[in-house]
Design an enzyme around this catalytic site. Structure first.
Site, short mmCIF file in Angstrom:
data_model
loop_
_atom_site.label_atom_id
_atom_site.label_comp_id
_atom_site.label_asym_id
_atom_site.label_seq_id
_atom_site.Cartn_x
_atom_site.Cartn_y
_atom_site.Cartn_z
CG HIS A 102 42.29 34.41 49.78
ND1 HIS A 102 42.41 33.89 48.50
CD2 HIS A 102 41.86 33.38 50.55
CE1 HIS A 102 42.08 32.62 48.51
NE2 HIS A 102 41.74 32.29 49.75
NE ARG A 112 60.36 42.42 64.27
CZ ARG A 112 61.23 43.42 64.21
NH1 ARG A 112 61.79 43.74 63.04
NH2 ARG A 112 61.56 44.09 65.28
CG HIS A 141 47.86 35.78 54.27
ND1 HIS A 141 46.48 35.66 54.19
CD2 HIS A 141 48.37 34.86 53.43
CE1 HIS A 141 46.19 34.70 53.33
NE2 HIS A 141 47.30 34.19 52.86
CG HIS A 146 47.20 33.54 40.84
ND1 HIS A 146 46.84 33.28 42.14
CD2 HIS A 146 48.39 32.95 40.67
CE1 HIS A 146 47.78 32.54 42.72
NE2 HIS A 146 48.73 32.34 41.84
CG ASP A 147 51.44 34.64 39.34
OD1 ASP A 147 51.53 35.08 40.51
OD2 ASP A 147 51.78 33.48 39.03
CG ASN A 166 45.09 40.07 47.79
OD1 ASN A 166 45.55 40.14 48.93
ND2 ASN A 166 44.49 38.99 47.34
CD GLU A 195 40.62 36.88 45.98
OE1 GLU A 195 40.64 37.44 44.87
OE2 GLU A 195 41.63 36.31 46.47
N GLY A 215 47.83 41.58 44.04
CA GLY A 215 48.45 41.73 45.34
C GLY A 215 49.95 41.54 45.31
CG HIS A 216 53.46 38.06 45.13
ND1 HIS A 216 53.99 37.76 46.37
CD2 HIS A 216 54.46 37.91 44.24
CE1 HIS A 216 55.26 37.42 46.23
NE2 HIS A 216 55.58 37.51 44.95
CB THR A 237 49.29 31.17 46.43
OG1 THR A 237 48.48 32.23 45.93
CG2 THR A 237 49.95 30.43 45.28
NE ARG A 257 45.18 30.57 51.06
CZ ARG A 257 45.49 31.53 50.20
NH1 ARG A 257 45.91 32.70 50.65
NH2 ARG A 257 45.38 31.35 48.90
#
Length: 237
Positions: A43, A18, A50, A190-191, A7, A70, A213-214, A100, A45
């Site tokens: 994903h 920036r 992002h 997720h996580d 992700n 997503e 991703g994160h 999130t 939104r």
């Protein structure tokens, strides 16, 4: 082997901070695939904080692995997905102001809506997946929508595992076994991280794909993106 889809939302977040085009999300997508990732996930939104909708179009010609988009199936999102025709669309019930994704679908309550949306995507030869909590009733409900796959929402597991509670894997394993039995593919996300991914994968039967991703991007700040992608691939073997 479970596929790794990276992700790249966080890359877009850094770029947007920036106002320019550094880091470049298109080049990053090319690079993670070159390093071995078997998919790219985004994903977008509604507020485009992002990944932007234009990014979704720009990524289409460069993602030669699996392209997973997503999002909550609002009209704008559906129109975009139907035009791009990614490999997979993952439906997530996130609110407009959600920081999130924080819950799976109530596939029983939303059966008619999900069935209609999924039918439209499948008519266009787009594989569908829906984000669900590890609840067997929701797995059964997901089957009735006509979806191809489910994506298990793994935040609960990740939190408990970090506390030393390995038993937190049990509802996920049970749901995966049920999904396999009734003909649903199993994804997860997720996580998930380098710390927990091998344990999760080893205990989830038929795990087809993880979207990360994160954690992956955060780990790469210390270890380097190419190295981290390959560390995940080794743990997913």
């Amino acid at each position: 082997m479970t596929k790794l889809s990276v992700n790249i939302n966080k890359i877009a977040t850094l770029r947007n901070s920036r106002g320019g085009d550094v880091p470049n999300v298109i080049q990053f997508a090319k690079d993670v695939q070159r390093f071995g990732a078997e998919g790219v996930t985004i994903h977008p939104r509604p507020d485009e904080r992002h990944i932007r909708y234009q990014d979704a179009y720009d990524l289409k010609p460069v993602v030669h692995t699996e392209y997973n988009i997503e999002g909550n199936p609002i009209t704008k999102f559906m129109d975009m997905v139907l035009e791009i025709k990614p490999t997979q669309v993952t439906l997530v019930p996130d609110g407009i102001n959600a920081l999130t994704s924080n819950a799976g679908w109530d596939a029983i309550k939303n059966k008619d809506f999900l069935t209609e949306v999924i039918s439209e995507f499948k008519r266009n030869n787009i594989r569908t997946s829906i984000f669900v909590d590890p609840d067997t009733k929701q797995i059964e409900g997901a089957k009735l929508t006509g979806t191809d796959r489910i994506e298990l929402y793994t935040e609960g597991f990740a939190h408990q595992y970090s506390l030393g509670n390995n038993e937190a894997i049990k509802p996920y394993a049970t749901c995966a076994e049920l999904a396999n039995k009734i003909g649903l593919g199993v994804n997860a996300g997720h996580d998930l991280s380098l710390e927990n991914i091998k344990f999760f994968k080893d205990n989830i039967p038929g795990l087809l794909e993880v979207s990360i991703g994160h954690a992956l991007i955060s780990e790469s700040l210390y270890l380097g993106i190419e190295n981290v992608v390959n560390m995940y691939l080794n743990k997913l073997k």
